[in-house]
Design a protein around this motif. Structure first.
Motif, short mmCIF file in Angstrom:
data_model
loop_
_atom_site.label_atom_id
_atom_site.label_comp_id
_atom_site.label_asym_id
_atom_site.label_seq_id
_atom_site.Cartn_x
_atom_site.Cartn_y
_atom_site.Cartn_z
N UNK A 326 9.54 38.01 8.72
CA UNK A 326 10.54 37.86 7.76
C UNK A 326 9.78 37.08 6.41
N UNK A 327 9.44 38.39 5.35
CA UNK A 327 9.08 37.83 3.94
C UNK A 327 7.77 37.25 4.21
N UNK A 328 6.68 37.39 5.06
CA UNK A 328 5.62 36.80 5.32
C UNK A 328 4.26 37.25 4.59
N UNK A 329 4.33 38.50 4.38
CA UNK A 329 3.08 39.24 3.88
C UNK A 329 2.57 38.57 2.44
N UNK A 330 3.63 38.38 1.81
CA UNK A 330 3.45 37.96 0.35
C UNK A 330 2.83 36.54 0.37
N UNK A 331 2.99 35.71 1.35
CA UNK A 331 2.18 34.25 1.66
C UNK A 331 0.84 34.50 2.19
N UNK A 332 0.41 35.55 2.82
CA UNK A 332 -0.85 35.68 3.51
C UNK A 332 -1.95 36.28 2.47
N UNK A 333 -3.17 36.03 2.74
CA UNK A 333 -4.32 36.49 2.17
C UNK A 333 -4.58 37.88 2.61
N UNK A 334 -5.62 38.39 2.09
CA UNK A 334 -5.82 39.77 2.59
C UNK A 334 -6.12 40.00 4.05
N UNK A 335 -7.14 38.97 4.29
CA UNK A 335 -7.57 38.97 5.64
C UNK A 335 -6.47 38.73 6.63
N UNK A 336 -5.57 37.77 6.35
CA UNK A 336 -4.46 37.54 7.46
C UNK A 336 -3.46 38.57 7.35
N UNK A 337 -3.30 39.23 6.24
CA UNK A 337 -2.42 40.47 6.15
C UNK A 337 -2.89 41.59 7.01
N UNK A 338 -4.13 41.87 7.04
CA UNK A 338 -4.54 43.01 7.65
C UNK A 338 -4.73 42.69 9.26
N UNK A 339 -4.84 41.40 9.67
CA UNK A 339 -4.86 41.11 10.88
C UNK A 339 -3.41 40.94 11.51
N UNK A 340 -2.38 40.63 10.88
CA UNK A 340 -1.01 40.67 11.24
C UNK A 340 -0.65 42.41 11.15
N UNK A 341 -1.04 43.10 10.10
CA UNK A 341 -0.61 44.46 10.23
C UNK A 341 -1.21 45.14 11.72
N UNK A 342 -2.44 44.88 11.97
CA UNK A 342 -3.03 45.16 13.11
C UNK A 342 -2.10 44.90 14.41
N UNK A 343 -1.74 43.65 14.39
CA UNK A 343 -0.68 43.44 15.48
C UNK A 343 0.23 44.29 15.48
N UNK A 344 1.06 44.29 14.43
CA UNK A 344 2.26 45.24 14.10
C UNK A 344 2.05 46.67 14.75
N UNK A 345 0.83 47.21 14.41
CA UNK A 345 0.83 48.59 14.68
C UNK A 345 0.94 48.95 16.15
N UNK A 346 0.52 48.07 16.99
CA UNK A 346 0.53 48.21 18.35
C UNK A 346 2.06 47.91 19.14
N UNK A 347 3.22 47.62 18.22
CA UNK A 347 4.35 47.13 18.81
C UNK A 347 5.45 48.18 18.80
N UNK A 348 6.12 48.48 20.14
CA UNK A 348 7.23 49.37 19.81
C UNK A 348 8.13 49.42 18.85
#
Length: 399
Positions: A326-348
């Motif tokens: 919920x509206x969290x990517x705008x609050x994260x730096x580049x490294x944390x965005x990438x780490x979270x996106x990596x987690x998300x890509x493996x979710x159904x």
């Protein structure tokens, strides 16, 4: 699991929403206050019977209406189930499963499973213990739906016992009142019995969750101190060990002894001072508590690590919960965005909200649903004006 469809009627800013969903990522794009988060909150209600934003149900119902309805078509473990929750102002909520009414809304728990990460999660690190206890209990309910009934019964016992203490406090201070004391002692036994079960469930959950939190935090903040969690009951004297906390007979005896030792304090204050409703989920960075010592970035990382660990724990139980961001990517730096996106890509199935698409990592992709709002004041209404499915080259105007 994933949702194939979601319908809202008079839920917060949505007079009506009929949204078709698919696996992969769906992004709700729109300005703040336009109702994006309300959609994710509605799914959380189906998964846990509680909101991640408010403690009561009244704010969930559209202004001027007496009730709201949340309906979803869920694909779970090879089965398709229709689930509905009716949220009513001033009355008990009702639920339906496959169009049939159920005796208690708790009977729909487990049909929808979700993990949500939202800006409110910063309070898990910064705020008081009640939010951390709720975090544990909501996760426990998703893993073992019967925990909802246990938690509800315990809350009733605490309310009844506290009311009795308040009513009897004046009389007990003036002179011993054996009848009043005997009434309270009956509730002591029940509180200790239910409380021991809750403590055991929470302590076992923390034991499983802890290594996953440490691992997730290390991925998000590799140069920071190690993150650890611990369940700490609010008891005088030595805190029981992990194995003892999960021994219900042992903990029941401990709670009864603690209640007896604090009887005078409870009478004076008219409060129930002993039990898991007073316990703490302790969050540490290195040797220091995260609360008060974590930087802003460390706080974000710890909150996010708790949610990622929850996701991984549910997966270990052979579940595949919906991940909602919920509206969290705008609050994260580049490294944390990438780490979270990596987690998300493996979710159904992943549902994301964003004020502008540019806040999102390109790796997320997925369907874009553009949310707008019409009207003013109490007449404001959320609506989806456009849906883009890039992979199919399809754009749908309006809804």
């Amino acid at each position: 699991m994933h949702l194939r469809g979601l319908r809202l009627v008079d839920y917060r800013s949505w007079p009506q929403l009929d949204l078709e969903l698919d696996t992969g990522t769906t992004v709700l794009v729109g300005r703040n206050g336009f109702g994006k988060t309300n959609v994710l909150e509605a799914i959380t209600m189906l998964a846990t019977l509680s909101s991640h934003r408010v403690s009561g149900d009244a704010p969930l119902v559209r202004t001027g209406k007496e009730g709201a309805i949340i309906t979803a078509l869920a694909h779970n473990r090879g089965r398709e189930l229709s689930v509905e929750l009716a949220v009513n102002k001033g009355k008990a909520n009702r639920a339906r499963l496959n169009t049939s009414s159920v005796r208690s809304p708790r009977q729909i728990l487990g049909v929808v499973q979700s993990v949500i990460f939202a800006p409110e999660d910063l309070a898990l690190v910064r705020a008081e213990p009640s939010g951390r206890r709720a975090f544990l209990d909501d996760l426990a309910v998703q893993r073992r739906p019967r925990m909802a009934a246990l938690r509800s019964e315990y809350d009733k016992v605490v309310r009844q016992r506290t009311a009795l203490l308040k009513n009897a406090a004046a009389a007990l201070r003036r002179a011993p009142d054996q009848e009043a004391l005997a009434s309270i002692e009956v509730w002591d036994i029940r509180l200790a019995e239910l409380g021991a079960q809750i403590v055991a469930a929470r302590a076992g959950l923390v034991e499983e969750l802890g290594p996953l939190v440490t691992e997730a935090y290390a991925r998000l903040a590799p140069t920071s101190r190690a993150a650890t969690i611990a369940y700490v009951p609010r008891l005088r004297g030595e805190v029981p060990g992990v194995a003892e906390l999960q021994d219900t007979d042992f903990m029941e005896a401990v709670l009864l002894a603690e209640i007896a030792a604090r009887r005078d304090d409870e009478v004076v204050r008219g409060q129930t001072l002993v039990g898991p409703h007073r316990d703490e989920l302790q969050l540490n960075l290195g040797q220091e508590p995260a609360k008060g010592f974590a930087s802003h970035g460390e706080t974000w990382s710890f909150a996010l690590a708790l949610r990622i660990a929850s996701l991984e724990l549910l997966r270990k139980d052979d579940m595949e919960p919906i991940l909602m961001l919920d509206d969290v990517f705008a609050e994260l730096d580049t490294a944390r965005r990438s780490a979270l996106a990596e987690v998300a890509t493996g979710v159904e199935q992943v549902l994301v909200t964003a004020a502008v698409p540019e806040d999102l990592p390109a790796a997320l992709g997925g369907t874009r649903c553009y949310v707008d709002m019409t009207g003013t004041g109490d007449e404001r209404e959320s609506r989806i004006t456009r849906i883009e499915r890039p992979g199919l080259g399809e754009t749908v105007e309006g809804e």
